[in-house]
Design an enzyme around this catalytic site. Structure first.
Site, PDB file in Angstrom:
ATOM      1  N   GLU A   1     -24.154   6.537   0.806  1.00  0.00           N
ATOM      2  CA  GLU A   1     -25.308   7.002   1.586  1.00  0.00           C
ATOM      3  C   GLU A   1     -25.352   6.273   2.918  1.00  0.00           C
ATOM      4  O   GLU A   1     -25.652   6.852   3.958  1.00  0.00           O
ATOM      5  CB  GLU A   1     -26.606   6.741   0.807  1.00  0.00           C
ATOM      6  CG  GLU A   1     -27.840   7.393   1.420  1.00  0.00           C
ATOM      7  CD  GLU A   1     -28.551   6.538   2.484  1.00  0.00           C
ATOM      8  OE1 GLU A   1     -29.403   7.076   3.191  1.00  0.00           O
ATOM      9  OE2 GLU A   1     -28.239   5.339   2.609  1.00  0.00           O
TER      10      GLU A   1
ATOM     11  N   ASP B   1     -25.051   2.397  -3.135  1.00  0.00           N
ATOM     12  CA  ASP B   1     -24.360   1.515  -2.192  1.00  0.00           C
ATOM     13  C   ASP B   1     -25.350   0.723  -1.341  1.00  0.00           C
ATOM     14  O   ASP B   1     -26.520   1.093  -1.204  1.00  0.00           O
ATOM     15  CB  ASP B   1     -23.376   2.299  -1.301  1.00  0.00           C
ATOM     16  CG  ASP B   1     -24.030   3.409  -0.480  1.00  0.00           C
ATOM     17  OD1 ASP B   1     -24.950   4.072  -0.997  1.00  0.00           O
ATOM     18  OD2 ASP B   1     -23.619   3.605   0.688  1.00  0.00           O
TER      19      ASP B   1
HETATM   20 ZN   LIG Z   1     -31.314   3.386   1.769  1.00  0.00          ZN
END
Ligand SMILES: [Zn+2]
Length: 385
Positions: free
Chosen positions: A136, A74
């Site tokens: 993340e 992401d």
């Molecule tokens: Zn990163």
């Protein structure tokens, strides 16, 4: 240039607009197909809504620990940023490859994929595992189910290399983070009768002051760890909401704060301390005026810090791979603390710089990407020995 060079792969990966709020499945399908073409099988770990997935794959023997190469798929949004190039179409200018995620951290993933033929074409003594996560950027959320399974394996990986951008310098640590929201419920009344109400903003202000005092205690030189900048744990209030009009005693106030904790310091201690202060000093006074008032703390997200020992096997291997034992730390967080918690020592080293991460016109240099390709070839040599 062939389709499996790191540059061509990065161009492909940047084309998938994998902002954390959106699906990453197209990118995951591309990676799965790419791996399949090289005879590598993938395992996907979906979220509950099946809109996102982690990908885990092993090259080499399955009955040994080996090394994990970890990256998140992401990227942060581009909304409101003044890009001068297309964020989701790679462009090249003076040796720089531009696009959202070029540094953080599709450059590393592209380099890892480009290395797959080198890993797959050799007789590896120890396996290499690819672990690509989602979510993340919103608190290291996505990787957790994948880690839960890794933790249970009989042959745990010996090391996890997190390819976050460090300009390929060896990094062994970062702080942990705890993000919290505090809700204060007061009691409204006409401001002319302020003492008959419970002013939620004023109680929130006392709590925020208390956090500042806690922060000052944490900054005491006896708690310093000079590997980090700043060398102590910090507390910060970043958002506050409350009140409707000046002539109404505010009934609600909420604020968000975070703790950036040195490895080894439990950030929850700050929350417990604040809770104790609220219960001992504030809530009784609020309830003396109005019983259904109170203060409630809610955890928003958390990830642990990382402090891998420079004497460890993991650090020695990292030094060998990047040709330097000048270990550093980074200010940003990574999934490394979670791997470490799961019993897999983690280190951080990847192409590009976080100076470019999360910003408009994000880029990674061709030179960094090539250097990362070379580092992964050294890793293939090491695993084949
Ligand atoms: Zn990163």
């Amino acid at each position: 240039m062939n389709d499996s060079s790191s540059r061509a792969l990065l161009e492909k990966l940047i084309g998938f607009a994998t902002v954390s709020r959106d699906s990453n499945l197209e990118m995951i399908a591309f990676i799965r197909d790419f791996l399949e073409q090289h005879g590598v099988e993938s395992k996907l770990f979906y979220n509950d809504a099946r809109t996102k997935a982690n990908l885990f794959a092993t090259i080499g023997p399955h009955d040994r620990g080996g090394i994990v190469l970890s990256g998140h798929t992401d990227v942060v949004p581009v909304d409101g940023q003044a890009w001068t190039v297309e964020p989701f179409r790679m462009s090249e200018h003076e040796g720089r490859l531009y696009g959202r995620g070029a540094a953080d951290m599709k450059g590393f993933i592209a380099s890892v994929l480009a290395a797959v033929p080198h890993f797959a074409g050799r007789d590896l003594r120890l396996p290499v595992h690819l672990a690509f996560s989602y979510d993340e950027e919103v608190g290291c959320l996505g990787v957790r189910p994948m880690l839960a399974e890794l933790e249970k394996r009989p042959h745990k990986p010996l090391l996890c290399l997190i390819g976050e951008p460090t300009e390929l310098k060896p990094v062994l640590g970062h702080k942990g983070k705890l993000a919290m929201r505090c809700h204060v419920k007061g009691a409204a009344c006409h401001s002319a009768y302020a003492p008959y109400g419970v002013n939620a903003i004023q109680y929130a202000a006392r709590l925020i002051n208390r956090l500042e005092v806690i922060g000052e205690q944490l900054a005491h030189p006896q708690h310093h760890d000079e590997r980090f900048d700043p060398p102590y744990s910090t507390v910060q209030t970043g958002v506050i909401r409350g009140g409707r009009a000046l002539n109404i005693v505010p009934e609600e106030c909420e604020f968000d704060f975070e703790v950036r904790a040195l490895p080894g310091f439990d950030a929850n201690e700050v929350a417990h301390h604040l809770q104790d202060y609220a219960e001992a000093e504030l809530v009784p006074r609020m309830r003396a005026v109005k019983p259904d008032t109170g203060i409630r703390l809610q955890a928003l997200s958390a990830y642990p810090g990382l402090a891998t020992s420079p004497e460890s096997e993991a650090a020695r291997l990292l030094a060998q791979l990047c040709g330097s034992n000048e270990f550093g730390t980074v200010a940003f967080g990574t999934e490394g603390g979670l791997f470490d918690q799961a019993g897999i020592p983690a280190v951080v080293c990847g192409p590009g710089s976080m100076d470019q991460g999360h910003k408009p016109d994000e880029f990674v240099t061709v030179e960094q990407l090539n250097a990362c390709d070379a580092m992964l070839k050294r890793l293939a040599d090491h695993l084949a020995q």
